[in-house]
Write a protein that holds these residues in place. Structure first.
Motif: not given
Length: 294
Positions: A56-65, A36-38
């Motif tokens: 949901c509002a705090r998810m890290l960017n999945p590709l960076v992680a 989720h971006s935001h």
């Protein structure tokens, strides 16, 4: 059947480095992360699972992680569950995905979906009514950039001219009636139905449903749509997300021909996540290695 793991990874949970190291050491097949971006606070769209998880509002960017996870592992698969392609520039996303796949040695699986939050999508300029067609076009743009020769694409919503684009995803192209399917393994999430199954057969490698309800009835329909599209039955991949494992469930999924069960871990700190992994460890050996297909 492979056993993988997923969780809502945030700035308050276990880190991707520690999680990836533990999963590989324990024999898990892959780590999948959601996106989720935001989350707009003026949200009107109900969350499909009831109460909206604050993570949901705090998810890290999945590709960076996942890039961090790739750097500290050698065998662990890496995937999105799910990436919201309708909220990305496809040329930029194609580069990010190809780079991660290249640097990880071809370990990436692109799980995609169409989203549930209308307000989030609207902030990205995505028209809700046409989001499925938009995702289809954006996937076609990415496949054109991943192709082995410069390839143009002109669609209703997106286009790209024939271009040099590198690196290329590691996975070999898969045959289709419409021509080779380029890119990493791509799975589409969503509820069973003729439209979804047609899209899977057209431009993906398999299905990524939530849980195992209705599989006995729905998998034959998916396999029929797949073979009718001229796809090789051996290439269809089915991964179940949000699995709460029991020996009976996993045996049932394996009997139905499911390729991967993705267990859900808690969105918590390292100690609690490791306790859950300890609890689930007895299920990991239930995954025979005979169908290992990165």
């Amino acid at each position: 059947m492979r056993v993988a793991a997923s969780l809502y990874l945030t700035d308050q949970t276990i880190t991707p480095i520690r999680l990836a190291q533990e999963l590989e050491q324990r024999g898990y097949a892959a780590l999948y992360l959601p996106e989720h971006s935001h989350i707009p606070v003026s949200r009107e769209t109900p969350y499909p699972g009831g109460e909206l998880p604050p993570e949901c509002a705090r998810m890290l960017n999945p590709l960076v992680a996942l890039a961090q996870a790739a750097a500290v592992t050698e065998r662990l698969g890496l995937g999105t569950n799910i990436a919201l392609v309708g909220q990305h520039d496809p040329i930029d996303l194609a580069k990010q995905i190809a780079t991660l796949d290249h640097l990880s040695g071809g370990r990436f699986t692109l799980g995609i979906g169409y989203g549930w939050n209308r307000e989030e999508a609207a902030d990205h300029g995505t028209e809700w009514r046409t989001r499925r067609a938009l995702v289809r076009d954006r996937m076609a743009v990415m496949r054109a950039l991943w192709a082995d020769q410069p390839t143009a694409y002109e669609g209703e919503f997106e286009s790209v001219r024939a271009s040099d684009a590198h690196p290329k995803p590691v996975r070999a192209p898969r045959p289709r009636k419409e021509g080779p399917l380029y890119g990493p393994r791509t799975l589409i999430g969503g509820a069973a139905g003729p439209k979804l199954f047609a899209h899977i057969a057209e431009y993906a490698d398999g299905w990524l449903p939530i849980g195992g309800g209705g599989l006995r009835e729905n998998l034959p329909a998916l396999r029929t749509a797949w073979t009718d599209a001229g796809r090789d039955p051996a290439d269809l991949y089915v991964a179940l997300s949000a699995v709460e494992p029991t020996e009976g469930k996993l045996a049932h999924y394996a009997e139905l021909g499911v390729d991967e069960a993705i267990v859900q871990l808690p969105a918590r700190g390292e100690a609690e996540v490791l306790r859950t992994l300890d609890e689930y460890q007895r299920y990991v050996p239930l995954a025979p290695a005979s169908r290992e297909r990165h």
